[in-house]
Design an enzyme around this catalytic site. Sequence first.
Site, PDB file in Angstrom:
ATOM      1  CG  ASP A  16      -2.054   0.953   1.151  1.00  0.00           C
ATOM      2  OD1 ASP A  16      -2.480   1.303  -0.175  1.00  0.00           O
ATOM      3  OD2 ASP A  16      -2.870   1.213   2.255  1.00  0.00           O
ATOM      4  CG  HIS A 208      -6.030   0.095   6.003  1.00  0.00           C
ATOM      5  ND1 HIS A 208      -5.153  -0.814   5.859  1.00  0.00           N
ATOM      6  CD2 HIS A 208      -6.153   1.174   5.444  1.00  0.00           C
ATOM      7  CE1 HIS A 208      -4.338  -0.401   4.675  1.00  0.00           C
ATOM      8  NE2 HIS A 208      -4.872   0.789   4.491  1.00  0.00           N
ATOM      9  CG  HIS A 210      -5.316   6.130   4.610  1.00  0.00           C
ATOM     10  ND1 HIS A 210      -4.633   6.376   3.034  1.00  0.00           N
ATOM     11  CD2 HIS A 210      -4.975   4.575   4.745  1.00  0.00           C
ATOM     12  CE1 HIS A 210      -4.648   5.226   2.528  1.00  0.00           C
ATOM     13  NE2 HIS A 210      -4.739   4.339   3.547  1.00  0.00           N
ATOM     14  CB  CYS A 241      -6.243   6.667  -1.806  1.00  0.00           C
ATOM     15  SG  CYS A 241      -7.507   5.963  -3.019  1.00  0.00           S
ATOM     16  CG  ASN A 250      -1.623   3.134   4.667  1.00  0.00           C
ATOM     17  OD1 ASN A 250      -2.938   2.686   4.689  1.00  0.00           O
ATOM     18  ND2 ASN A 250      -0.740   2.983   3.741  1.00  0.00           N
TER      19      ASN A 250
END
Length: 300
Positions: A16, A208, A210, A241, A250
């Site tokens: 990611d 999860h 951000h 993203c 993140n």
Amino acid sequence: MTLPQRVRLVEMAPRDGLQNEPGEVVATDIKIELIERLARAGLTHIEATSFVSPKWVPQMGDAREVMAGLQRAPNVTYSALTPNLKGLENALEARVSQVAVFAAASEAFSKKNINCSIDESLARFEPMMARAFDAKVRVRGYVSCVLGCPYEGEITPRQVARVAKALYEMGCFEVSLGDTIGVGTPLAARRMIDEVARVVPVEHLAAHFHDTYGMAIANLFAVLEQGVAVIDASTGGLGGCPYAKGASGNVAMEDVLYLLEGLGIETGVDLAAVVETGEWISGKLGRESASRVARAMSAR
């Protein structure tokens, strides 16, 4: 207040964190060294790569080479994101320890991101789940946009619970709930977990989050109080993203470790080693670490 005694951390930086890195493709040997450094720091769950089309995600075009080049530690789970059956087959050939599939809590995000509705995306996973089950490989499920969508705005907890329940009932051993654009606040995070935990046991949920608005640590503390004991984070705060303008990476693994250590929660991970690794990879990418804790510790 009841907090978990131990939290399992899932490292996101190699996948990611790097998948949307602009500019040149990060060299395979750098990716391998990053993963091996993270394992030496004590991280036992590392999402190493993604088996996707290099046309769509050039940074992940060397997934096979990364998995083949790793010196695998015996106690570490090396997982990979697999968006379709072809990706899953490639991941199985590469001997990944675990795979992951992803759906969205937002119809608009699902259509923009993977070009199908939420229900269509879930239907696509059924043959993948059967294949993974046959191969005795566990599957983790991701739900994106759980606290907000760049296209739809607010997402109701009920929408999140519906998708999480479908993934869990399909056979995902764990469902990771992603605040993809980092708009969540502690109250919204609590309400979302409350709703999802009605249909998926809280011990099978992961957070999860951000850090776009600087709320990730506060949100994590809120859901830790509800019994969530699995956290996804990215060393150096790497990642973003591409479908959510302005969305930062993140939450930084270093910042999460500092929080957990302050709460007396065990992780088995060496904060100093993670800080060092975050500085190393940030240097390779030509930037400063996004972790506040790393910057503070380096300045001392």
